[in-house]
Design an enzyme around this catalytic site. Structure first.
Site, PDB file in Angstrom:
ATOM      1  N   ASN A  83     133.241  30.214 -44.448  1.00  0.00           N
ATOM      2  CA  ASN A  83     134.285  31.150 -44.849  1.00  0.00           C
ATOM      3  C   ASN A  83     133.738  32.380 -45.563  1.00  0.00           C
ATOM      4  OD1 ASN A  83     137.095  31.982 -45.920  1.00  0.00           O
ATOM      5  ND2 ASN A  83     135.959  31.547 -47.805  1.00  0.00           N
ATOM      6  N   SER A 135     138.576  36.511 -37.694  1.00  0.00           N
ATOM      7  CA  SER A 135     139.592  37.464 -38.136  1.00  0.00           C
ATOM      8  C   SER A 135     140.298  38.035 -36.919  1.00  0.00           C
ATOM      9  CB  SER A 135     138.953  38.602 -38.936  1.00  0.00           C
ATOM     10  OG  SER A 135     139.890  39.633 -39.212  1.00  0.00           O
ATOM     11  N   TYR A 148     132.471  45.377 -39.564  1.00  0.00           N
ATOM     12  CA  TYR A 148     133.223  44.152 -39.836  1.00  0.00           C
ATOM     13  C   TYR A 148     133.766  43.547 -38.542  1.00  0.00           C
ATOM     14  CZ  TYR A 148     136.650  40.986 -41.949  1.00  0.00           C
ATOM     15  OH  TYR A 148     137.388  39.881 -42.303  1.00  0.00           O
ATOM     16  N   ALA A 150     132.613  43.933 -35.569  1.00  0.00           N
ATOM     17  CA  ALA A 150     131.494  43.412 -34.793  1.00  0.00           C
ATOM     18  C   ALA A 150     131.110  42.024 -35.284  1.00  0.00           C
ATOM     19  CB  ALA A 150     130.301  44.359 -34.890  1.00  0.00           C
ATOM     20  N   SER A 151     131.075  41.850 -36.602  1.00  0.00           N
ATOM     21  CA  SER A 151     130.665  40.554 -37.155  1.00  0.00           C
ATOM     22  C   SER A 151     131.686  39.469 -36.830  1.00  0.00           C
ATOM     23  CB  SER A 151     130.451  40.662 -38.670  1.00  0.00           C
ATOM     24  OG  SER A 151     131.675  40.805 -39.374  1.00  0.00           O
ATOM     25  N   LYS A 152     132.970  39.809 -36.851  1.00  0.00           N
ATOM     26  CA  LYS A 152     133.993  38.787 -36.598  1.00  0.00           C
ATOM     27  C   LYS A 152     134.128  38.486 -35.104  1.00  0.00           C
ATOM     28  CE  LYS A 152     134.977  37.823 -40.793  1.00  0.00           C
ATOM     29  NZ  LYS A 152     134.627  36.502 -41.344  1.00  0.00           N
ATOM     30  N   ILE A 181     146.362  37.717 -45.202  1.00  0.00           N
ATOM     31  CA  ILE A 181     146.588  36.574 -46.072  1.00  0.00           C
ATOM     32  C   ILE A 181     146.549  37.059 -47.522  1.00  0.00           C
ATOM     33  CG2 ILE A 181     145.811  34.274 -46.749  1.00  0.00           C
ATOM     34  CD1 ILE A 181     146.673  34.449 -43.812  1.00  0.00           C
TER      35      ILE A 181
END
Length: 252
Positions: A83, A135, A148, A150-152, A181
């Site tokens: 996480n 995500s 971000y 790209a990473s997810k 969230i």
């Protein structure tokens, strides 16, 4: 209880989505090692069945140590929840190499090599469940989030590949792709808007359910993915966003 006798390792489990997952795991009977850079808060630290591990997950040398410590303390590992991660906003022209490297190290490299470190412990237990937190930005994008996203997106693809490779070990791998969230950071962001009430109302309107999600709701899904009730489910990325990405926007 769905996780009685299970041993879990959750990264970034002290707040936000991670805390929602940890709380639900504990409610369902699991023992949980919580990995983060800072010490646990007193409520978690004093909870029976919780082990706090301070570590910098961007340092690959610490990943095997983390898994070994959790497995040694509890006697094995059944569940890994990747996480922990970071996010920053930069336009394409402003992204700095060191920021990219840190985001990929935390958001992608750590989950893979922590899974590698957990693998022998899961094998000795006859299998396990790996849950990666992706995500909806692995599917779509907000401005300034190229690194971000790209990473997810990478996490989603890596989840499928891990499921293929680890299936014969009876180790399942799935991802959760949360939408908005509630967290301390999200609440601070809304409060910083010129009209916080209007901003919250507009945000709620993006969702067919007319509200945002809560950390415990991510925890509910993580419990299912970690439990034997999802024993034939692997290689999937499950979107948990209150219908936000299912809704086509109107021009008015």
């Amino acid at each position: 209880m769905q996780l009685t006798g299970k041993i879990a390792l959750v990264t970034g489990g002290g707040q936000g989505i991670g805390r929602g997952i940890v709380d639900r795991f504990l409610e369902e009977g699991a023992q949980v090692a919580v990995v983060q850079r800072r010490p646990l808060d007193s409520a978690l630290e004093q909870y029976p069945g919780v082990l706090g591990i301070q570590a910098d997950l961007s340092a690959t040398s610490e990943l095997s140590v983390v898994a070994e410590r959790a497995a040694e303390h509890f006697g094995g590992l059944d569940i890994l929840v990747n996480n922990a991660g970071i996010m920053f906003e930069r336009s394409i022209s402003q992204i700095r190499l060191e920021e990219w490297d840190l985001m990929i190290a935390l958001n992608m490299r750590a989950p893979l090599f922590l899974a590698q470190a957990a693998l022998p412990h899961m094998q000795r237990r006859g299998g396990g469940s790996i849950i990666n937190i992706g995500s909806i930005e692995g599917l779509g994008a907000n401005p300034g989030h190229a690194a971000y996203c790209a990473s997810k997106a990478g996490i989603h693809g890596m989840t499928r590949a891990m499921a293929v490779d680890l299936g014969e070990e009876n180790i399942r791998c799935n991802a959760i792709a949360p939408g908005w969230i509630t967290s301390e950071l999200s609440e601070a962001y809304l409060a910083s808007q010129p009209d916080p009430v209007a901003a919250r109302e507009a945000l709620n309107r993006l969702h067919p359910l007319r509200r945002v999600g809560q950390p415990a709701e991510v925890g509910d899904l993580a419990v299912y993915l970690a439990s034997d009730r999802s024993s034939f489910l692997t290689g999937e990325t499950i979107v948990l966003d209150g219908g936000r990405t299912a809704k086509l926007p109107l021009p008015f």
